[in-house]
Design an enzyme around this catalytic site. Structure first.
Site, mmCIF file in Angstrom:
data_model
loop_
_atom_site.group_PDB
_atom_site.id
_atom_site.type_symbol
_atom_site.label_atom_id
_atom_site.label_comp_id
_atom_site.label_asym_id
_atom_site.label_seq_id
_atom_site.Cartn_x
_atom_site.Cartn_y
_atom_site.Cartn_z
ATOM 1 N N LEU A 66 0.922 -1.424 0.034
ATOM 2 C CA LEU A 66 0.032 0.053 -0.146
ATOM 3 C C LEU A 66 0.813 1.184 0.003
ATOM 4 O O LEU A 66 0.490 2.090 -0.944
ATOM 5 C CB LEU A 66 -0.952 -0.095 1.148
ATOM 6 C CG LEU A 66 -1.820 -1.272 1.549
ATOM 7 C CD1 LEU A 66 -2.578 -1.061 2.702
ATOM 8 C CD2 LEU A 66 -2.853 -1.121 0.123
ATOM 9 N N VAL A 119 11.208 2.486 11.296
ATOM 10 C CA VAL A 119 10.353 3.619 11.958
ATOM 11 C C VAL A 119 10.437 3.764 13.388
ATOM 12 O O VAL A 119 10.259 4.960 14.030
ATOM 13 C CB VAL A 119 8.796 3.095 11.799
ATOM 14 C CG1 VAL A 119 8.520 3.504 10.188
ATOM 15 C CG2 VAL A 119 8.249 1.891 12.079
ATOM 16 N N ASN A 140 2.364 4.041 7.930
ATOM 17 C CA ASN A 140 1.972 2.901 7.068
ATOM 18 C C ASN A 140 2.723 1.815 7.446
ATOM 19 O O ASN A 140 2.279 0.596 7.223
ATOM 20 C CB ASN A 140 1.906 3.232 5.812
ATOM 21 C CG ASN A 140 1.630 2.072 4.683
ATOM 22 O OD1 ASN A 140 0.720 1.438 4.550
ATOM 23 N ND2 ASN A 140 2.989 1.581 4.082
ATOM 24 N N SER A 188 -6.422 -0.899 11.320
ATOM 25 C CA SER A 188 -7.069 -2.126 10.475
ATOM 26 C C SER A 188 -8.255 -2.713 11.210
ATOM 27 O O SER A 188 -8.742 -2.465 12.524
ATOM 28 C CB SER A 188 -6.005 -3.441 11.027
ATOM 29 O OG SER A 188 -6.442 -4.549 10.414
ATOM 30 N N TYR A 239 -1.397 -7.647 16.893
ATOM 31 C CA TYR A 239 -1.690 -6.825 15.668
ATOM 32 C C TYR A 239 -2.958 -5.959 16.219
ATOM 33 O O TYR A 239 -2.995 -4.708 15.947
ATOM 34 C CB TYR A 239 -1.786 -7.676 14.556
ATOM 35 C CG TYR A 239 -2.114 -6.707 13.323
ATOM 36 C CD1 TYR A 239 -1.013 -6.342 12.457
ATOM 37 C CD2 TYR A 239 -3.271 -6.791 12.321
ATOM 38 C CE1 TYR A 239 -1.196 -5.544 11.292
ATOM 39 C CE2 TYR A 239 -3.685 -6.209 11.376
ATOM 40 C CZ TYR A 239 -2.340 -5.428 10.687
ATOM 41 O OH TYR A 239 -2.593 -4.876 9.646
ATOM 42 N N ALA A 276 -2.203 -3.382 18.654
ATOM 43 C CA ALA A 276 -1.442 -2.106 17.954
ATOM 44 C C ALA A 276 -2.322 -1.503 17.102
ATOM 45 O O ALA A 276 -2.356 -0.160 17.130
ATOM 46 C CB ALA A 276 -0.318 -3.097 17.138
ATOM 47 N N LYS A 277 -3.225 -1.849 16.436
ATOM 48 C CA LYS A 277 -4.151 -0.995 15.208
ATOM 49 C C LYS A 277 -4.883 -0.243 15.856
ATOM 50 O O LYS A 277 -5.094 0.873 15.365
ATOM 51 C CB LYS A 277 -4.326 -2.133 14.274
ATOM 52 C CG LYS A 277 -3.400 -2.704 13.241
ATOM 53 C CD LYS A 277 -2.680 -1.772 12.874
ATOM 54 C CE LYS A 277 -1.947 -1.873 11.501
ATOM 55 N NZ LYS A 277 -1.062 -0.987 11.013
HETATM 56 N N1 NAD Z 1 -3.083 -5.300 2.952
HETATM 57 C C1 NAD Z 1 -4.118 -5.194 3.779
HETATM 58 O O1 NAD Z 1 -5.173 -5.531 3.628
HETATM 59 C C2 NAD Z 1 -4.112 -4.576 5.297
HETATM 60 C C3 NAD Z 1 -5.153 -4.462 6.082
HETATM 61 C C4 NAD Z 1 -5.172 -3.772 7.333
HETATM 62 C C5 NAD Z 1 -4.110 -3.154 7.680
HETATM 63 N N2 NAD Z 1 -3.078 -2.901 6.665
HETATM 64 C C6 NAD Z 1 -1.592 -2.241 7.242
HETATM 65 O O2 NAD Z 1 -1.330 -1.440 5.915
HETATM 66 C C7 NAD Z 1 -0.071 -1.099 6.217
HETATM 67 C C8 NAD Z 1 0.690 -1.576 4.682
HETATM 68 O O3 NAD Z 1 0.655 -2.935 4.761
HETATM 69 P P1 NAD Z 1 0.654 -3.799 3.186
HETATM 70 O O4 NAD Z 1 -0.246 -4.859 3.240
HETATM 71 O O5 NAD Z 1 0.950 -2.803 2.199
HETATM 72 O O6 NAD Z 1 2.166 -4.850 3.862
HETATM 73 P P2 NAD Z 1 3.595 -4.772 3.055
HETATM 74 O O7 NAD Z 1 4.318 -5.789 3.915
HETATM 75 O O8 NAD Z 1 3.578 -4.924 1.822
HETATM 76 O O9 NAD Z 1 4.270 -3.330 3.471
HETATM 77 C C9 NAD Z 1 4.705 -2.978 4.505
HETATM 78 C C10 NAD Z 1 5.990 -2.536 4.482
HETATM 79 O O10 NAD Z 1 6.363 -1.874 5.423
HETATM 80 C C11 NAD Z 1 7.602 -1.915 5.699
HETATM 81 N N3 NAD Z 1 8.141 -2.082 7.013
HETATM 82 C C12 NAD Z 1 8.145 -3.071 7.938
HETATM 83 N N4 NAD Z 1 8.747 -2.881 9.187
HETATM 84 C C13 NAD Z 1 9.242 -1.687 8.882
HETATM 85 C C14 NAD Z 1 9.943 -0.758 9.802
HETATM 86 N N5 NAD Z 1 10.254 -1.093 11.079
HETATM 87 N N6 NAD Z 1 10.353 0.295 9.539
HETATM 88 C C15 NAD Z 1 10.194 0.825 8.031
HETATM 89 N N7 NAD Z 1 9.472 -0.074 7.243
HETATM 90 C C16 NAD Z 1 9.124 -1.301 7.621
HETATM 91 C C17 NAD Z 1 8.028 -3.329 4.898
HETATM 92 O O11 NAD Z 1 9.497 -3.539 4.460
HETATM 93 C C18 NAD Z 1 6.847 -3.349 3.895
HETATM 94 O O12 NAD Z 1 7.380 -2.760 2.476
HETATM 95 C C19 NAD Z 1 0.502 -1.871 7.504
HETATM 96 O O13 NAD Z 1 0.533 -0.765 8.537
HETATM 97 C C20 NAD Z 1 -0.493 -2.939 7.669
HETATM 98 O O14 NAD Z 1 -0.664 -3.435 8.929
HETATM 99 C C21 NAD Z 1 -2.939 -3.570 5.675
#
Ligand code: NAD
Length: 303
Positions: free
Chosen positions: A21, A76, A99, A151, A164, A167-168
């Site tokens: 995302l 982060v 994110n 989330s 999770y 946290a969310k």
């Molecule tokens: N995909 C979904 O359906 C969904 C649903 C609910 C929430 N989310 C939230 O959306 C956000 C993006 O998730 P996504 O689905 O794109 O997953 P993803 O794994 O593709 O992307 C997450 C990114 O965060 C980076 N990351 C992880 N730890 C890190 C750190 N300590 N410092 C810097 N970067 C770091 C990873 O390298 C990765 O590129 C997340 O917070 C996730 O919890 C996603």
């Protein structure tokens, strides 16, 4: 004519923007004229390892399309370094999109401290650190937009995601208070609960739906919330698959007991239906509104 959402002269930090995302958020901000700090540690979904190429690739994509971006490879949890990268390269920060995220799914009875702590550290402490470092700059310039990524697993709960979910939804708690504290400095703070087909959800969502839940269908909301066009704060939005909806708290009107005489567990049982009845429910927007019925109950029984 609709006014264009633009970010000329503005600097946007997107954490975890090396994939999923975050990558699409960064690309869309850049397309709308923002200078973007593409942050990503480049580790696995489980929060292991690091790889600079994730952020570098997205920066290259943005530059190829004629946009402006720099990479940040810090975690982060070192949020001040990410904000420093924005200041060093672009001299300011206007928008923070928290994110970055990982998963350490386990049922609660198998949960280990390391799984609990790491999920907390990346999602909550990480978002805190980045936002805390940006906050004085946003206050000073009397402008800022902050977006947290919550989330539905936090809002509604989800099997195997106690760490999770904690946290969310914690991030939404943070959103509510920062929205109150930021308002007088025109710092607006909102949260999204996205659904998208990314490496995080691969295998969890049926393949044909996964394909349709394109990450880029989440980003227009994030870019809108990050813009001056958005005047809303404290919101929580579910978004995905081309659909966006707003979530709010709802509380029943409840049942009142005589506070002077006291009341028993049996009295509670007798009123249970009324306590849980959402007919004509209230939607308190703040603490004061939330306390209204309680205060009225005190008054009702005051001599
Ligand atoms: N995909 C979904 O359906 C969904 C649903 C609910 C929430 N989310 C939230 O959306 C956000 C993006 O998730 P996504 O689905 O794109 O997953 P993803 O794994 O593709 O992307 C997450 C990114 O965060 C980076 N990351 C992880 N730890 C890190 C750190 N300590 N410092 C810097 N970067 C770091 C990873 O390298 C990765 O590129 C997340 O917070 C996730 O919890 C996603």
């Amino acid at each position: 004519m609709r006014e264009a959402v633009r970010f000329e002269d503005q600097v946007v930090i997107v954490t975890g923007a090396g994939g999923g995302l975050g990558r699409d958020h960064a690309l869309l901000f850049a397309r709308h004229g923002a200078r973007v700090v593409v942050n990503d540690l480049g580790g696995s979904t489980h929060g292991e390892g690091a790889n600079a190429s994730a952020a570098d690739k997205v920066v290259a994509e943005i530059r190829e399309a004629g946009g402006t971006a720099v990479a940040s490879h810090d975690s982060v949890t070192d949020g001040e370094r990410i904000v420093q990268a924005a200041l060093d390269n672009f001299g300011r920060v206007d928008v923070v999109v928290n994110n970055a995220g990982i998963l350490r799914d386990k049922t609660f009875h198998k949960m280990e401290d390391a799984d609990w702590d790491l999920v907390y550290r990346v999602h909550v402490e990480g978002a805190y650190k980045v936002t805390r470092a940006a906050w004085p700059h946003l206050r000073e310039q009397n402008y800022g937009r902050v977006i947290f990524t919550a989330s539905t697993s936090g809002i509604y709960g989800n099997f195997g995601q106690s760490n999770y979910g904690m946290a969310k939804l914690g991030l939404y708690g943070l959103t509510r208070t920062l929205a109150i504290e930021g308002r007088k400095n025109n710092i607006l703070v909102n949260a999204i609960a996205p659904t998208g087909g990314t490496r995080m959800t691969e295998g969890l969502i049926p393949p044909q739906v996964f394909e349709q839940l394109k990450p880029e269908l989440v980003s227009p909301l994030v870019v809108y919330l990050g813009s001056g066009a958005c005047q809303d704060t404290s919101g929580l939005f579910e978004v995905g698959g081309g659909w966006i909806g707003k979530v709010r708290w709802e509380r029943s009107l409840g049942a009142g007991f005589d506070p002077r005489a006291g009341f028993s567990p049996e009295d509670v049982a007798a009123q249970w239906q009324r306590i849980c009845d959402f007919e004509g429910a209230a939607h308190p927007a703040d603490n004061l509104e939330a306390l209204k019925e309680m205060m009225e109950n005190l008054q009702r029984y005051a001599s």
